[in-house]
Design an enzyme around this catalytic site. Structure first.
Site, short mmCIF file in Angstrom:
data_model
loop_
_atom_site.label_atom_id
_atom_site.label_comp_id
_atom_site.label_asym_id
_atom_site.label_seq_id
_atom_site.Cartn_x
_atom_site.Cartn_y
_atom_site.Cartn_z
N GLN A 269 97.08 -72.97 -0.87
CA GLN A 269 98.19 -72.46 -1.65
C GLN A 269 98.71 -71.19 -1.00
OE1 GLN A 269 96.36 -71.70 -5.48
NE2 GLN A 269 94.65 -70.65 -4.50
N ASP A 336 88.91 -64.75 -8.07
CA ASP A 336 89.32 -63.34 -8.03
C ASP A 336 88.21 -62.40 -8.43
OD1 ASP A 336 89.25 -63.56 -10.87
OD2 ASP A 336 91.34 -64.22 -10.88
N ALA A 391 85.98 -77.97 -7.90
CA ALA A 391 85.11 -77.89 -9.07
C ALA A 391 84.70 -79.29 -9.56
CB ALA A 391 85.81 -77.11 -10.19
N ASP A 414 87.61 -71.00 -15.63
CA ASP A 414 88.73 -70.08 -15.42
C ASP A 414 89.66 -70.71 -14.37
OD1 ASP A 414 90.40 -67.89 -15.39
OD2 ASP A 414 89.09 -66.66 -14.14
#
Length: 566
Positions: A269, A336, A391, A414
């Site tokens: 991305q 993050d 994931a 998340d």
């Protein structure tokens, strides 16, 4: 007097002008091979244009399924229109093909730059996307009839054999173009330069075929006109390649504002970071000289705003940690490091596993001064183990019998918004079934489930999908979501760092769902440090608000029938 009979004309009727044998500078065999080679190159370039439009539309507009459907359907329709229009050019096939290839090289090569410009400076690119799909489709559709005419003029062949040879070269070229786009052009050159290079290859192939192989079919005027057109196209594409970097910087500044300081294409991305450069800039409030509060954008969608992220991550993590033991914690996404920061506030935590798809985000979380300050350098804690993986695949591998590890007390999901097409599998019944396998008997799973008010059906579909795998749920919400925070499939257009909504604003919420095998206890852990951004009363109010707004009877979302795009 009887008139003598008229003489019988012998021989075949006259050959149409577009089927007269071409005067070639080489024998017919090599000439035919050259035509098929150009068919191969044109097919590869055409598929690159097509894939580039789909990729750029997904990136700029969002919702990859819709954008791919629009681009492909418009282009296929336009190709039929182009094939019909090409019938008028068959009498001058060489000139027509040369003009079409020059036009296709220019339009296709500049399409990425033009679409990005429309998005950056005019705020939308949908109309331009349809226009370019239509134009490129018409030009691609006109190629095949003209190439069929040219190859028959090299050496006459039965129609079936000629079509078979032409389509074989076309399909093999499409295969090469389809593989070159994701594995060569995109990672090596990016979308802008990759499209420009493809346009240059397209122009050279068309020019060689017409200006060399079929040059004797051209008048001097046509020859010079095509030469000038191809030279101009190549010059414009070369200029575009030289200006691609400054153009991209200017467009990015138009989208993100002047505070954009990090912009990388990770292969997964685009990651852009604004603000957060001065001392204290990552602490949740911008200060003088800090360049404004830190904001992190993934593919143009706001994922982290330093002014509000502490409320989001505290609401995501602490209710799940308060429901029971939390020695072993699994974080899905969260590259993050901000969710991990909140987890490590609980002293009894012994192990945290982070499964993040994008290594570029992990690198920024560890090395960027603003982001690492904001996450308290949590990824460097010795209790934290980071895995770079998808994931879904990771859960599938580690949930298999014989490979199953010790269960996790808490799983924190998340992940990006479920309304983004590429993420729907991470909110599916299959995904939650795999996650439930790794839960301890009294373990808890907490999920960021999208905006519960603006997109209520999406939010309650997540809750329904969790219940479908046998988990009891507690839905809750928290006010304070910034206006630009990713809440749907479309990326942010006005990406200036948004101001935080005050907690009492009440009109923009984050939505969460806490789930367990038995009805989970909801609240904050009495022995843990109290979160600075939220309190027990606010959490309970968010739980009661969601209980009032429940949408019952929604079907679960599955891999084969994703409900988040309805």
């Amino acid at each position: 007097m009887i008139d003598p009979p008229e003489p019988v004309l012998s021989g075949a009727p006259g050959v149409p002008e577009d089927m007269t044998p071409a005067r070639l500078p080489v024998p017919a065999g090599p000439g035919r091979l050259l035509v098929l080679a150009v068919v191969f190159v044109c097919a590869a370039c055409g598929l690159v244009y097509e894939l580039e439009l789909v990729a750029l539309a997904t990136y700029l507009v969002g919702d990859s399924v819709t954008q791919a459907s629009v681009v492909l359907s418009v282009m296929v329709f336009a190709m039929g229109v182009g094939a019909l229009l090409a019938k008028r050019l068959r009498c001058r096939a060489a000139v027509g093909f040369g003009a079409i290839e020059a036009g296709l090289a220019l339009v296709g090569g500049c399409s990425a730059m033009a679409l990005y410009a429309c998005f950056a400076w005019f705020g939308q690119s949908r109309s331009a996307l349809v226009g370019f799909s239509l134009a490129i489709g018409i030009l691609i559709g006109a190629e095949v009839p003209l190439l069929m005419t040219l190859i028959q003029r090299v050496r006459r062949q039965d129609a079936g054999g000629a079509v078979a040879d032409l389509f074989a070269a076309d399909y093999v070229g499409a295969l090469v173009g389809g593989l070159a786009f994701p594995f060569l052009l995109l990672p090596s050159f990016g979308q802008l330069t990759g499209a420009l290079i493809t346009g240059g290859v397209n122009a050279v192939a068309g020019g060689v075929l017409v200006l060399w192989l079929f040059r004797r079919d051209l008048s001097a005027r046509a020859r010079w006109a095509l030469f000038a057109a191809n030279a101009l196209v190549l010059a414009l594409l070369a200029a575009g390649m030289m200006l691609a970097a400054p153009f991209e910087r200017a467009a990015r500044q138009a989208v993100y504002g002047s505070s954009a300081r990090v912009a990388v294409q990770t292969g997964i991305q685009e990651v852009v970071m604004t603000g957060g450069t001065g001392a204290g800039a990552g602490a949740g409030r911008g200060r003088k000289g800090s360049g404004g509060p830190l904001a992190l954008y993934l593919d143009g969608r706001l994922r982290v705003s330093a002014e509000t992220e502490f409320r989001y991550h505290q609401a995501l993590v602490h209710p799940a940690m308060a429901g029971g033991p939390h020695r072993r914690v699994l974080v899905l996404g969260g590259g993050d490091g901000l969710a991990v920061r909140e987890i490590l506030h609980h002293r009894s935590v012994r192990s945290v596993t982070v499964v993040e798809l994008d290594p570029g985000v992990l690198k920024l979380a560890r090395t960027d001064p603003g982001l690492s300050r904001l996450n308290h350098r949590s990824l460097g804690d010795p209790r934290v183990h980071v895995v770079t993986a998808d994931a879904f695949d990771w859960l599938r591998q580690h949930g298999l019998r014989g490979r199953r590890q010790a269960p996790y007390d808490v799983i924190v999901s998340d992940l990006p918004d479920p309304g983004i097409a590429a993420c729907t599998k991470l909110y599916s019944q299959e995904f939650y079934g795999l996650a439930a396998r790794l839960l301890a008997p009294d373990g808890r799973l907490v999920v960021h489930a999208g905006p519960p008010v603006e997109r209520a059906r999406l939010y309650w579909t997540v809750e329904s999908t969790l219940r479908s795998v046998g988990l009891a749920t507690v839905p809750y919400r928290l006010s304070g979501r910034p206006e630009g925070f990713s809440g749907g499939p479309d990326r942010t257009v006005d990406a200036e760092v948004p101001a935080a909504r005050p907690p009492a604003g009440g009109d923009r919420y984050w939505g969460f769902v806490l789930a367990a095998r038995h009805p989970p206890r909801f609240g904050l852990a009495p022995g843990a440090p109290p979160p600075a951004g939220i309190g027990r009363a606010e959490l309970q109010a968010g739980r009661r608000g969601e209980a009032r707004d429940r949408m019952p009877g929604l079907p679960a979302s599955t891999l084969m029938h994703p409900r988040y795009l309805d």
